[in-house]
Write a protein that holds these residues in place. Structure first.
Motif, PDB file in Angstrom:
ATOM      1  N   UNK A 297      -3.612  -1.680 -44.244  1.00 30.47           N
ATOM      2  CA  UNK A 297      -2.918  -2.881 -44.675  1.00 30.47           C
ATOM      3  C   UNK A 297      -1.460  -2.659 -45.045  1.00 30.47           C
ATOM      4  N   UNK A 298      -0.936  -3.552 -45.877  1.00 28.39           N
ATOM      5  CA  UNK A 298       0.486  -3.537 -46.225  1.00 28.39           C
ATOM      6  C   UNK A 298       0.883  -2.292 -47.022  1.00 28.39           C
ATOM      7  N   UNK A 299       0.011  -1.825 -47.905  1.00 31.33           N
ATOM      8  CA  UNK A 299       0.353  -0.680 -48.756  1.00 31.33           C
ATOM      9  C   UNK A 299       0.600   0.569 -47.917  1.00 31.33           C
ATOM     10  N   UNK A 300      -0.298   0.858 -46.983  1.00 27.18           N
ATOM     11  CA  UNK A 300      -0.133   2.046 -46.140  1.00 27.18           C
ATOM     12  C   UNK A 300       1.041   1.873 -45.184  1.00 27.18           C
TER      13      UNK A 300
ATOM     14  N   UNK B  64       8.282   4.280 -45.522  1.00 27.61           N
ATOM     15  CA  UNK B  64       9.100   4.975 -46.515  1.00 27.61           C
ATOM     16  C   UNK B  64       9.198   6.467 -46.203  1.00 27.61           C
ATOM     17  N   UNK B  65       8.059   7.088 -45.860  1.00 32.41           N
ATOM     18  CA  UNK B  65       8.065   8.511 -45.515  1.00 32.41           C
ATOM     19  C   UNK B  65       8.917   8.768 -44.273  1.00 32.41           C
ATOM     20  N   UNK B  66       8.770   7.891 -43.273  1.00 35.67           N
ATOM     21  CA  UNK B  66       9.552   8.067 -42.055  1.00 35.67           C
ATOM     22  C   UNK B  66      11.044   7.950 -42.303  1.00 35.67           C
TER      23      UNK B  66
ATOM     24  N   UNK C 104      17.326   7.596 -52.020  1.00 36.22           N
ATOM     25  CA  UNK C 104      17.963   6.335 -52.400  1.00 36.22           C
ATOM     26  C   UNK C 104      17.804   5.300 -51.296  1.00 36.22           C
ATOM     27  N   UNK C 105      18.110   5.683 -50.072  1.00 37.72           N
ATOM     28  CA  UNK C 105      17.999   4.749 -48.956  1.00 37.72           C
ATOM     29  C   UNK C 105      16.541   4.366 -48.709  1.00 37.72           C
ATOM     30  N   UNK C 106      15.620   5.297 -48.921  1.00 35.84           N
ATOM     31  CA  UNK C 106      14.209   5.010 -48.660  1.00 35.84           C
ATOM     32  C   UNK C 106      13.620   4.012 -49.654  1.00 35.84           C
TER      33      UNK C 106
ATOM     34  N   UNK D 263      14.549  -0.652 -49.835  1.00 38.23           N
ATOM     35  CA  UNK D 263      13.707  -1.793 -49.431  1.00 38.23           C
ATOM     36  C   UNK D 263      12.611  -2.116 -50.448  1.00 38.23           C
ATOM     37  N   UNK D 264      12.214  -1.149 -51.260  1.00 37.42           N
ATOM     38  CA  UNK D 264      11.179  -1.400 -52.264  1.00 37.42           C
ATOM     39  C   UNK D 264      11.713  -2.205 -53.441  1.00 37.42           C
ATOM     40  N   UNK D 265      13.019  -2.133 -53.669  1.00 34.38           N
ATOM     41  CA  UNK D 265      13.606  -2.833 -54.811  1.00 34.38           C
ATOM     42  C   UNK D 265      14.331  -4.110 -54.395  1.00 34.38           C
ATOM     43  N   UNK D 266      14.146  -4.508 -53.126  1.00 33.72           N
ATOM     44  CA  UNK D 266      14.643  -5.818 -52.724  1.00 33.72           C
ATOM     45  C   UNK D 266      15.767  -5.871 -51.720  1.00 33.72           C
ATOM     46  N   UNK D 267      16.349  -4.707 -51.352  1.00 33.05           N
ATOM     47  CA  UNK D 267      17.412  -4.727 -50.339  1.00 33.05           C
ATOM     48  C   UNK D 267      16.840  -4.161 -49.043  1.00 33.05           C
TER      49      UNK D 267
END
Length: 303
Positions: free
Chosen positions: A58-61, A67-69, A119-121, A124-128
């Motif tokens: 799902x969305x979490x994985x 993020x890892x990529x 930082x770049x990874x 997207x988790x914090x909204x950008x």
């Protein structure tokens, strides 16, 4: 398998020669860490999803995979950029100035590379920016299609493309062109090939090895970048799934090339690999409890 075995051999060799490693070689170790990290954290999930014919978890994985990529991809790119800059500085500086690039300096640089990539990874988790599935559905990455859908996606993708792809790539190309020109002028001054000092020949070999590593990485990721760039301005449905899948697989193959390049160009690495093979063979022989292992044929096989 090739990525894990090859880069594990690089790391094992680095650990064995830790006291003899030169400052720039720490960047090679960092590149191996990024490659093996990508293989361990991402590839099993992608392979399982491919066998399942659909994304697992799902969305979490999906967010985890993307993020890892992004983390390991940016880290590899910035490490190659740092390698090019240091090689340029070493080639174009006097011997006393090149010694200023100490292990401490390179460690600080590696720390900065990881912090920059992290930082770049996490942006997207914090909204950008956004993470999302690939068009073929069994992989996840940056949501390239959000480029036109929102100002948020537009600004993130444009900034990331410039600061994590275009500028590092241009820096790599500029540094190696500068090195090539420097080497060309130096060889022109030495008319007799037999009089070229061993240090210059070694410098040329190291530069060629670094160029091949960078070319392997950039050429592997270029088809994927082209497909992603296409999806920015066009609907993802305009490309067949196989057209988006193959560049993604080719990009992931970049993690397997470097150990082969080291093996071809580095006598030290070849010697260490042979010693590792011998050690592994003798361990197998040592831990064998079968009495038949004492026969000459089995001893030769084990060795």
């Amino acid at each position: 398998i090739l990525t894990i075995l090859g880069n594990s051999a690089v790391l094992a060799t680095a650990v064995k020669r830790s006291s003899l490693l030169k400052s720039p070689e720490l960047l090679t170790v960092n590149l191996a860490v990024a490659d093996i990290g990508m293989a361990i954290s991402m590839y099993p999930l992608a392979i399982a999803s491919a066998w399942n014919h659909a994304w697992l978890g799902g969305d979490a994985s999906c967010v985890y995979y993307a993020l890892m990529g992004f983390l390991f991809g940016v880290c590899s790119m910035m490490t190659l950029c740092a390698m090019a800059v240091i090689r340029f500085l070493v080639t174009n500086s006097s011997k006393s100035n090149s010694k200023k690039i100490t292990k401490k300096t390179v460690r600080i640089l590696i720390t900065f590379i990881w912090l920059y990539s992290l930082l770049w990874a996490i942006l997207p988790l914090v909204g950008w920016g956004y993470y999302g599935p690939e068009p073929f559905g069994i992989s996840c990455t940056i949501a390239w299609s959000k480029f036109h859908n929102s100002n948020n996606g537009f600004s993130f993708i444009l900034s990331m493309f410039l600061l994590c792809t275009v500028l590092p790539a241009l820096t790599i190309v500029a540094c190696y062109l500068g090195i090539a020109w420097k080497v060309h002028k130096a060889y022109q001054e030495i008319q007799n090939i037999d009089r070229i000092p061993n240090a210059a020949k070694l410098e040329k070999k190291l530069t060629l090895m670094a160029v091949l590593i960078s070319v392997g990485f950039l050429s592997s990721w270029t088809p994927y970048a082209a497909a992603s760039f296409w999806s920015i301005f066009n609907s993802s449905d305009s490309l067949q799934p196989i057209v988006t899948l193959l560049p993604c697989l080719f990009a992931k193959s970049s993690t397997a090339y470097n150990p082969f390049i080291y093996y071809i160009f580095s006598k030290t690495f070849r010697r260490e690999i042979k010693e590792l093979q011998c050690c592994c063979g003798w361990r197998v022989h040592f831990f064998s409890t079968n009495n038949s292992a004492d026969t000459p044929a089995s001893m030769m096989w084990s060795g």
